[in-house]
Design a protein around this motif. Sequence first.
Motif, PDB file in Angstrom:
ATOM      1  N   GLU A  10      75.010 -12.822  19.267  1.00  0.00           N
ATOM      2  CA  GLU A  10      73.564 -12.950  19.423  1.00  0.00           C
ATOM      3  C   GLU A  10      73.267 -13.183  20.905  1.00  0.00           C
ATOM      4  O   GLU A  10      73.723 -14.168  21.487  1.00  0.00           O
ATOM      5  CB  GLU A  10      73.041 -14.134  18.614  1.00  0.00           C
ATOM      6  N   ASN A  11      72.504 -12.271  21.490  1.00  0.00           N
ATOM      7  CA  ASN A  11      72.208 -12.356  22.915  1.00  0.00           C
ATOM      8  C   ASN A  11      70.702 -12.162  23.110  1.00  0.00           C
ATOM      9  O   ASN A  11      70.170 -11.103  22.786  1.00  0.00           O
ATOM     10  CB  ASN A  11      72.958 -11.271  23.682  1.00  0.00           C
ATOM     11  N   GLY A  12      70.032 -13.169  23.609  1.00  0.00           N
ATOM     12  CA  GLY A  12      68.589 -13.068  23.829  1.00  0.00           C
ATOM     13  C   GLY A  12      68.243 -13.328  25.279  1.00  0.00           C
ATOM     14  O   GLY A  12      68.551 -14.400  25.819  1.00  0.00           O
ATOM     15  N   VAL A  13      67.623 -12.347  25.946  1.00  0.00           N
ATOM     16  CA  VAL A  13      67.261 -12.466  27.358  1.00  0.00           C
ATOM     17  C   VAL A  13      65.817 -12.006  27.539  1.00  0.00           C
ATOM     18  O   VAL A  13      65.140 -11.648  26.578  1.00  0.00           O
ATOM     19  CB  VAL A  13      68.218 -11.637  28.242  1.00  0.00           C
ATOM     20  N   GLY A  14      65.361 -11.977  28.798  1.00  0.00           N
ATOM     21  CA  GLY A  14      64.006 -11.548  29.088  1.00  0.00           C
ATOM     22  C   GLY A  14      63.834 -10.045  28.972  1.00  0.00           C
ATOM     23  O   GLY A  14      64.799  -9.289  28.842  1.00  0.00           O
ATOM     24  N   THR A  15      62.603  -9.597  29.056  1.00  0.00           N
ATOM     25  CA  THR A  15      62.288  -8.182  28.828  1.00  0.00           C
ATOM     26  C   THR A  15      62.834  -7.260  29.907  1.00  0.00           C
ATOM     27  O   THR A  15      62.992  -6.061  29.683  1.00  0.00           O
ATOM     28  CB  THR A  15      60.766  -7.984  28.736  1.00  0.00           C
ATOM     29  N   GLY A  16      63.151  -7.783  31.093  1.00  0.00           N
ATOM     30  CA  GLY A  16      63.551  -6.920  32.208  1.00  0.00           C
ATOM     31  C   GLY A  16      65.028  -6.633  32.311  1.00  0.00           C
ATOM     32  O   GLY A  16      65.488  -6.187  33.371  1.00  0.00           O
ATOM     33  N   TYR A  17      65.791  -6.855  31.260  1.00  0.00           N
ATOM     34  CA  TYR A  17      67.251  -6.655  31.313  1.00  0.00           C
ATOM     35  C   TYR A  17      67.591  -5.272  31.860  1.00  0.00           C
ATOM     36  O   TYR A  17      68.458  -5.123  32.730  1.00  0.00           O
ATOM     37  CB  TYR A  17      67.837  -6.849  29.922  1.00  0.00           C
ATOM     38  N   PHE A  18      66.939  -4.224  31.357  1.00  0.00           N
ATOM     39  CA  PHE A  18      67.163  -2.868  31.859  1.00  0.00           C
ATOM     40  C   PHE A  18      66.207  -2.508  32.994  1.00  0.00           C
ATOM     41  O   PHE A  18      66.615  -1.963  34.017  1.00  0.00           O
ATOM     42  CB  PHE A  18      67.004  -1.850  30.725  1.00  0.00           C
ATOM     43  N   THR A  19      64.937  -2.829  32.812  1.00  0.00           N
ATOM     44  CA  THR A  19      63.917  -2.340  33.744  1.00  0.00           C
ATOM     45  C   THR A  19      63.944  -3.053  35.092  1.00  0.00           C
ATOM     46  O   THR A  19      63.468  -2.503  36.092  1.00  0.00           O
ATOM     47  CB  THR A  19      62.521  -2.466  33.110  1.00  0.00           C
ATOM     48  N   ASP A  20      64.486  -4.272  35.153  1.00  0.00           N
ATOM     49  CA  ASP A  20      64.591  -4.999  36.419  1.00  0.00           C
ATOM     50  C   ASP A  20      66.032  -5.051  36.928  1.00  0.00           C
ATOM     51  O   ASP A  20      66.415  -5.965  37.662  1.00  0.00           O
ATOM     52  CB  ASP A  20      64.051  -6.429  36.260  1.00  0.00           C
ATOM     53  N   TRP A  21      66.822  -4.100  36.522  1.00  0.00           N
ATOM     54  CA  TRP A  21      68.258  -4.075  36.839  1.00  0.00           C
ATOM     55  C   TRP A  21      68.509  -4.246  38.336  1.00  0.00           C
ATOM     56  O   TRP A  21      69.424  -4.975  38.744  1.00  0.00           O
ATOM     57  CB  TRP A  21      68.846  -2.757  36.350  1.00  0.00           C
ATOM     58  N   ALA A  22      67.727  -3.594  39.174  1.00  0.00           N
ATOM     59  CA  ALA A  22      67.963  -3.609  40.621  1.00  0.00           C
ATOM     60  C   ALA A  22      67.655  -4.957  41.266  1.00  0.00           C
ATOM     61  O   ALA A  22      68.015  -5.188  42.426  1.00  0.00           O
ATOM     62  CB  ALA A  22      67.121  -2.518  41.287  1.00  0.00           C
ATOM     63  N   LYS A  23      67.004  -5.862  40.540  1.00  0.00           N
ATOM     64  CA  LYS A  23      66.623  -7.150  41.116  1.00  0.00           C
ATOM     65  C   LYS A  23      67.761  -8.168  41.108  1.00  0.00           C
ATOM     66  O   LYS A  23      67.589  -9.281  41.598  1.00  0.00           O
ATOM     67  CB  LYS A  23      65.414  -7.722  40.372  1.00  0.00           C
ATOM     68  N   GLY A  24      68.901  -7.794  40.565  1.00  0.00           N
ATOM     69  CA  GLY A  24      70.031  -8.716  40.539  1.00  0.00           C
ATOM     70  C   GLY A  24      70.641  -8.788  39.169  1.00  0.00           C
ATOM     71  O   GLY A  24      70.083  -8.275  38.185  1.00  0.00           O
ATOM     72  N   PRO A  25      71.817  -9.437  39.062  1.00  0.00           N
ATOM     73  CA  PRO A  25      72.543  -9.434  37.786  1.00  0.00           C
ATOM     74  C   PRO A  25      71.861 -10.211  36.676  1.00  0.00           C
ATOM     75  O   PRO A  25      72.106  -9.944  35.499  1.00  0.00           O
ATOM     76  CB  PRO A  25      73.891 -10.059  38.157  1.00  0.00           C
ATOM     77  N   GLY A  26      71.009 -11.182  37.045  1.00  0.00           N
ATOM     78  CA  GLY A  26      70.255 -11.911  36.024  1.00  0.00           C
ATOM     79  C   GLY A  26      71.145 -12.447  34.919  1.00  0.00           C
ATOM     80  O   GLY A  26      72.074 -13.215  35.152  1.00  0.00           O
ATOM     81  N   SER A  27      70.879 -11.989  33.686  1.00  0.00           N
ATOM     82  CA  SER A  27      71.610 -12.483  32.513  1.00  0.00           C
ATOM     83  C   SER A  27      72.734 -11.542  32.087  1.00  0.00           C
ATOM     84  O   SER A  27      73.203 -11.625  30.952  1.00  0.00           O
ATOM     85  CB  SER A  27      70.634 -12.673  31.346  1.00  0.00           C
ATOM     86  N   ARG A  28      73.194 -10.683  32.989  1.00  0.00           N
ATOM     87  CA  ARG A  28      74.203  -9.706  32.580  1.00  0.00           C
ATOM     88  C   ARG A  28      75.587 -10.319  32.380  1.00  0.00           C
ATOM     89  O   ARG A  28      76.501  -9.637  31.924  1.00  0.00           O
ATOM     90  CB  ARG A  28      74.258  -8.550  33.591  1.00  0.00           C
ATOM     91  N   TYR A  29      75.768 -11.610  32.717  1.00  0.00           N
ATOM     92  CA  TYR A  29      77.036 -12.284  32.409  1.00  0.00           C
ATOM     93  C   TYR A  29      77.157 -12.589  30.921  1.00  0.00           C
ATOM     94  O   TYR A  29      78.254 -12.859  30.417  1.00  0.00           O
ATOM     95  CB  TYR A  29      77.120 -13.611  33.179  1.00  0.00           C
ATOM     96  N   LEU A  30      76.042 -12.534  30.184  1.00  0.00           N
ATOM     97  CA  LEU A  30      76.013 -13.029  28.811  1.00  0.00           C
ATOM     98  C   LEU A  30      76.862 -12.188  27.863  1.00  0.00           C
ATOM     99  O   LEU A  30      77.676 -12.715  27.088  1.00  0.00           O
ATOM    100  CB  LEU A  30      74.564 -13.093  28.320  1.00  0.00           C
ATOM    101  N   LEU A  31      76.702 -10.881  27.879  1.00  0.00           N
ATOM    102  CA  LEU A  31      77.440 -10.034  26.939  1.00  0.00           C
ATOM    103  C   LEU A  31      78.943 -10.086  27.170  1.00  0.00           C
ATOM    104  O   LEU A  31      79.712 -10.171  26.196  1.00  0.00           O
ATOM    105  CB  LEU A  31      76.920  -8.594  26.991  1.00  0.00           C
ATOM    106  N   PRO A  32      79.442 -10.039  28.428  1.00  0.00           N
ATOM    107  CA  PRO A  32      80.891 -10.186  28.618  1.00  0.00           C
ATOM    108  C   PRO A  32      81.424 -11.514  28.088  1.00  0.00           C
ATOM    109  O   PRO A  32      82.510 -11.561  27.493  1.00  0.00           O
ATOM    110  CB  PRO A  32      81.051 -10.087  30.139  1.00  0.00           C
ATOM    111  N   HIS A  33      80.664 -12.585  28.301  1.00  0.00           N
ATOM    112  CA  HIS A  33      81.089 -13.902  27.807  1.00  0.00           C
ATOM    113  C   HIS A  33      81.195 -13.898  26.286  1.00  0.00           C
ATOM    114  O   HIS A  33      82.227 -14.284  25.719  1.00  0.00           O
ATOM    115  CB  HIS A  33      80.094 -14.973  28.268  1.00  0.00           C
ATOM    116  N   GLU A  34      80.131 -13.452  25.615  1.00  0.00           N
ATOM    117  CA  GLU A  34      80.115 -13.539  24.164  1.00  0.00           C
ATOM    118  C   GLU A  34      81.129 -12.595  23.520  1.00  0.00           C
ATOM    119  O   GLU A  34      81.722 -12.925  22.488  1.00  0.00           O
ATOM    120  CB  GLU A  34      78.710 -13.269  23.626  1.00  0.00           C
ATOM    121  N   MET A  35      81.364 -11.428  24.109  1.00  0.00           N
ATOM    122  CA  MET A  35      82.366 -10.538  23.526  1.00  0.00           C
ATOM    123  C   MET A  35      83.767 -11.121  23.658  1.00  0.00           C
ATOM    124  O   MET A  35      84.595 -10.988  22.751  1.00  0.00           O
ATOM    125  CB  MET A  35      82.313  -9.159  24.170  1.00  0.00           C
TER     126      MET A  35
END
Length: 647
Positions: free
Chosen positions: A304-329
Motif C-alpha cells: 500500500e503506497n499513498g503519495v501526493g497527486t504529483g508523483y508522475f506530473t511533478d517528476w522533474a521537481k525531485g525524487p519526492g516520495s519515489r523511495y517508497l515503492l523500493p522500500h515496500e517491495m
Amino acid sequence: MRLFLTASCLAISLAGFPAIAQTTQVPNSAPQPQPIVDIVPEARDIAFPGVMSIEVDATDVERAIFSVKQTIPVPPEALAAGRFTVLYPQWLPGNHAPRGEIEKVVGLTFTANGKPLTWQRDSLDVNAFHVTVPAGARDIVANFQFVSPTASNQGRVVMAPKMMNLRWNNVALYPAGYFARNIPVDATVTWPAGWQAGSAMRAKRTTGAKIAYERVDFDTLVDSPMFAGAHFKSWSLSDKVTLNVVADAPEFLAATPEQIEHHKRLVSEAENLFGVRHYDRYDFLLSLSDEMSGIGIEHHRSSENGVGTGYFTDWAKGPGSRYLLPHEMTHSWNGKHRRPQGIWAPDFRTPSRDDLLWVYEGQTQFWGYVLGARSGLFSFQETLDAFANIAAGLDRRTGRSWRPLIDTAHDPIISARRPKAWASWQRSEDYYNEGMLVWLEADQIIRRESGNTKSLQDFAQSFFGGRDGDWGVVTYELTDVVAALNAVQPYDWQGFLQRRVYEVTDEAPKQGLVLGGYELVYETEPSAYIRASEAASGGSDFSHSIGLIVDKDGKISQVMWGSPAFDAGMTVGDQITGVGGRDYSGEMLKTAVASTSQGGKVELLVKRGKRYRETTLSYTGGLRYPALRKIGQGETGLDRLLAPQTR
C-alpha cells in the motif's frame, strides 16, 4: 457570631477528651489483587472447521461507511460450550503496534437462524466478543459498519470521493482459537459503479459492481488490501508484477514511458538482488491523492503506497516520495518472507516484540535507497544527498547519549507515532535510518575484508533467499543474523552490532560513508535534494545552524535539543512573526542566519499563544547544509554499491 477562646478556656475544653497520642488508628482498607483469567481461547495450529464468508458494501462513498455482513461457522467446541468468541484484528503486521481501529466498528449484531444473539465484550481484551450460541446453530451472522474517518483528526482517511483503500483488518472478525493461516475465507465486495480495483487477490466471479474473490486464508486476506477508484490505471512491470494506480483525477495518471521504465528496472533490480521471488504475483497499489491519506505498508504480494497527486506530473521537481515503492517491495523478502520470530504471530491478538526492527526496517531502508539508485528512480547524486541529509539529521539526535538504537525499536508501541516536542532528545523510530547507516557500514566492511569480492548483496541472497515462489514465512533471531554475516565474511559481527545497536553513542554511525569513499561536510548552499524538499513542504530547515525547522507560516515544527534556538527558550508551536524588525519569511530568516558568519545576530519576534517576545539567538556559524564529499580515488565502495546491476 464569632467565638474566641482564651488559652485557659481551651485547656479546660480539651480536658474531657483523651490524649491524641493514645488514639488507636483504624487501618486503611487494602485490597489484594485477584488472578486475571484470560477466557479467550488461545490460537492453535489446527484447521478451522468451515469457511467464513465476508460481504462488504463499499458504495457509501459520501459518508465513508463500509457495511459488512459476515458469516462464521460455529466450531463444535463452541457449540458445546454455548459460547463462541470472535476477535477483531488488533496487532497489525507492518504497524509494529496495536493499531486496530476497534472504535470505528459500530452497529454490531449477531444472529443465528435469523434470530438475534446476545454478546458481551471481553473486559480484558476489548477486541474480543463472546457470543451466546443456541444448540443446533451451524453458523453465526455478524452485521456491522466500519465508519472510516471523514477527517484526518479521526485517523487515516481511507475513503475519498473518487477512491478508497479497503483494508480487510478494518472490516472483518475472525474466530478465536485458530492460527489465522488456517481459517479459509470467501470475500465479496460491492464497489461504486464504474470503479476498478487493484489487489493481490483475483476475482473469481463478477456480477455488475459486485465482485467475488478467490478463496484465501484469513492471514492472506488481511495481507491483501485493495485500492479502488473511478480513475484507475495499471501497468505490467514484469511477468509477475503489476503497478496499479488510482488518482483524484485522470490527469495525474499521465505517466511517461521513461517513468514506467524506471519502475520496471526496480523490479528487475530487486529480483536480481535477492535472486528469488517470494511471490506468485506482486501488485504495487499506489494512490495519488490530496484527499485520501498517504500510507506506506508492506505486504507479501503487494504494498500500500499513498503519495501526493504529483508523483508522475511533478517528476522533474525531485525524487519526492519515489523511495517508497523500493522500500515496500524489499519487504516482500525482508519482513514478510524472512521475519523476526518476535514479530511473526499466529493471529492478530499476539503482541509484537520489535527488538529486531533495525534488521526488518533498517536493512529494508538500506536496500530501498540502493534499489532507488540502481533503478534510476533516484539519481546517483540525489541518493548521495539523501544519505548526507540522513546522517547529519541523526547527528542532531542528542538523545543517543541516553537511548541506544535498540530502544527506538519499541517506539511504535511507546509513542504510536504521536508528534514529539523534543524529537532530537527523545529520539523516534531511528531504527529506520540509523539502521540503514549500520547496514551501509556492514556492506563496506564486507567489501574491504573480502577485497571487493563480496558485499551485503551476498548476505541478502543467502539470508532472504531460499526457494523461488515460496511466500510462506521463515523466522529468525539475532544469532541467525550474526551467523549469516560470518558465513559471507568472517568478522567480529557480534561486537560490531553490539556497539552500533545496543550501546549509546556520541554520534551517528557514519563510518560506512567513509569506508565507501565519502565524508559528511557542511556547505552554505543547500543541495538540490534539500531545495526540492523545502519547496514541497514550503518550510525551511535550519537544523544544522540555529537548530530549527520552520513551517511556511513561521511556525516551529522542531527545535534541536541544546541548539541556539533551544538555549533561547524556543519550542515547538512557537511562531516566528518577525526577523530583524521586519515581517517573517523563510528567505528573510535565511539571510539573517547567513549574516552570522560575518558577526551578525539573529533577532526574532516570537509569538507563543497570545504573547510576543523579542529573542536574540547566540550563533555565529552562518548557514550550514549537509553534503557528501568524495575522499576516495576512482570508483569507491559507495559508487559500486549504487551502480545498476542489470540492464
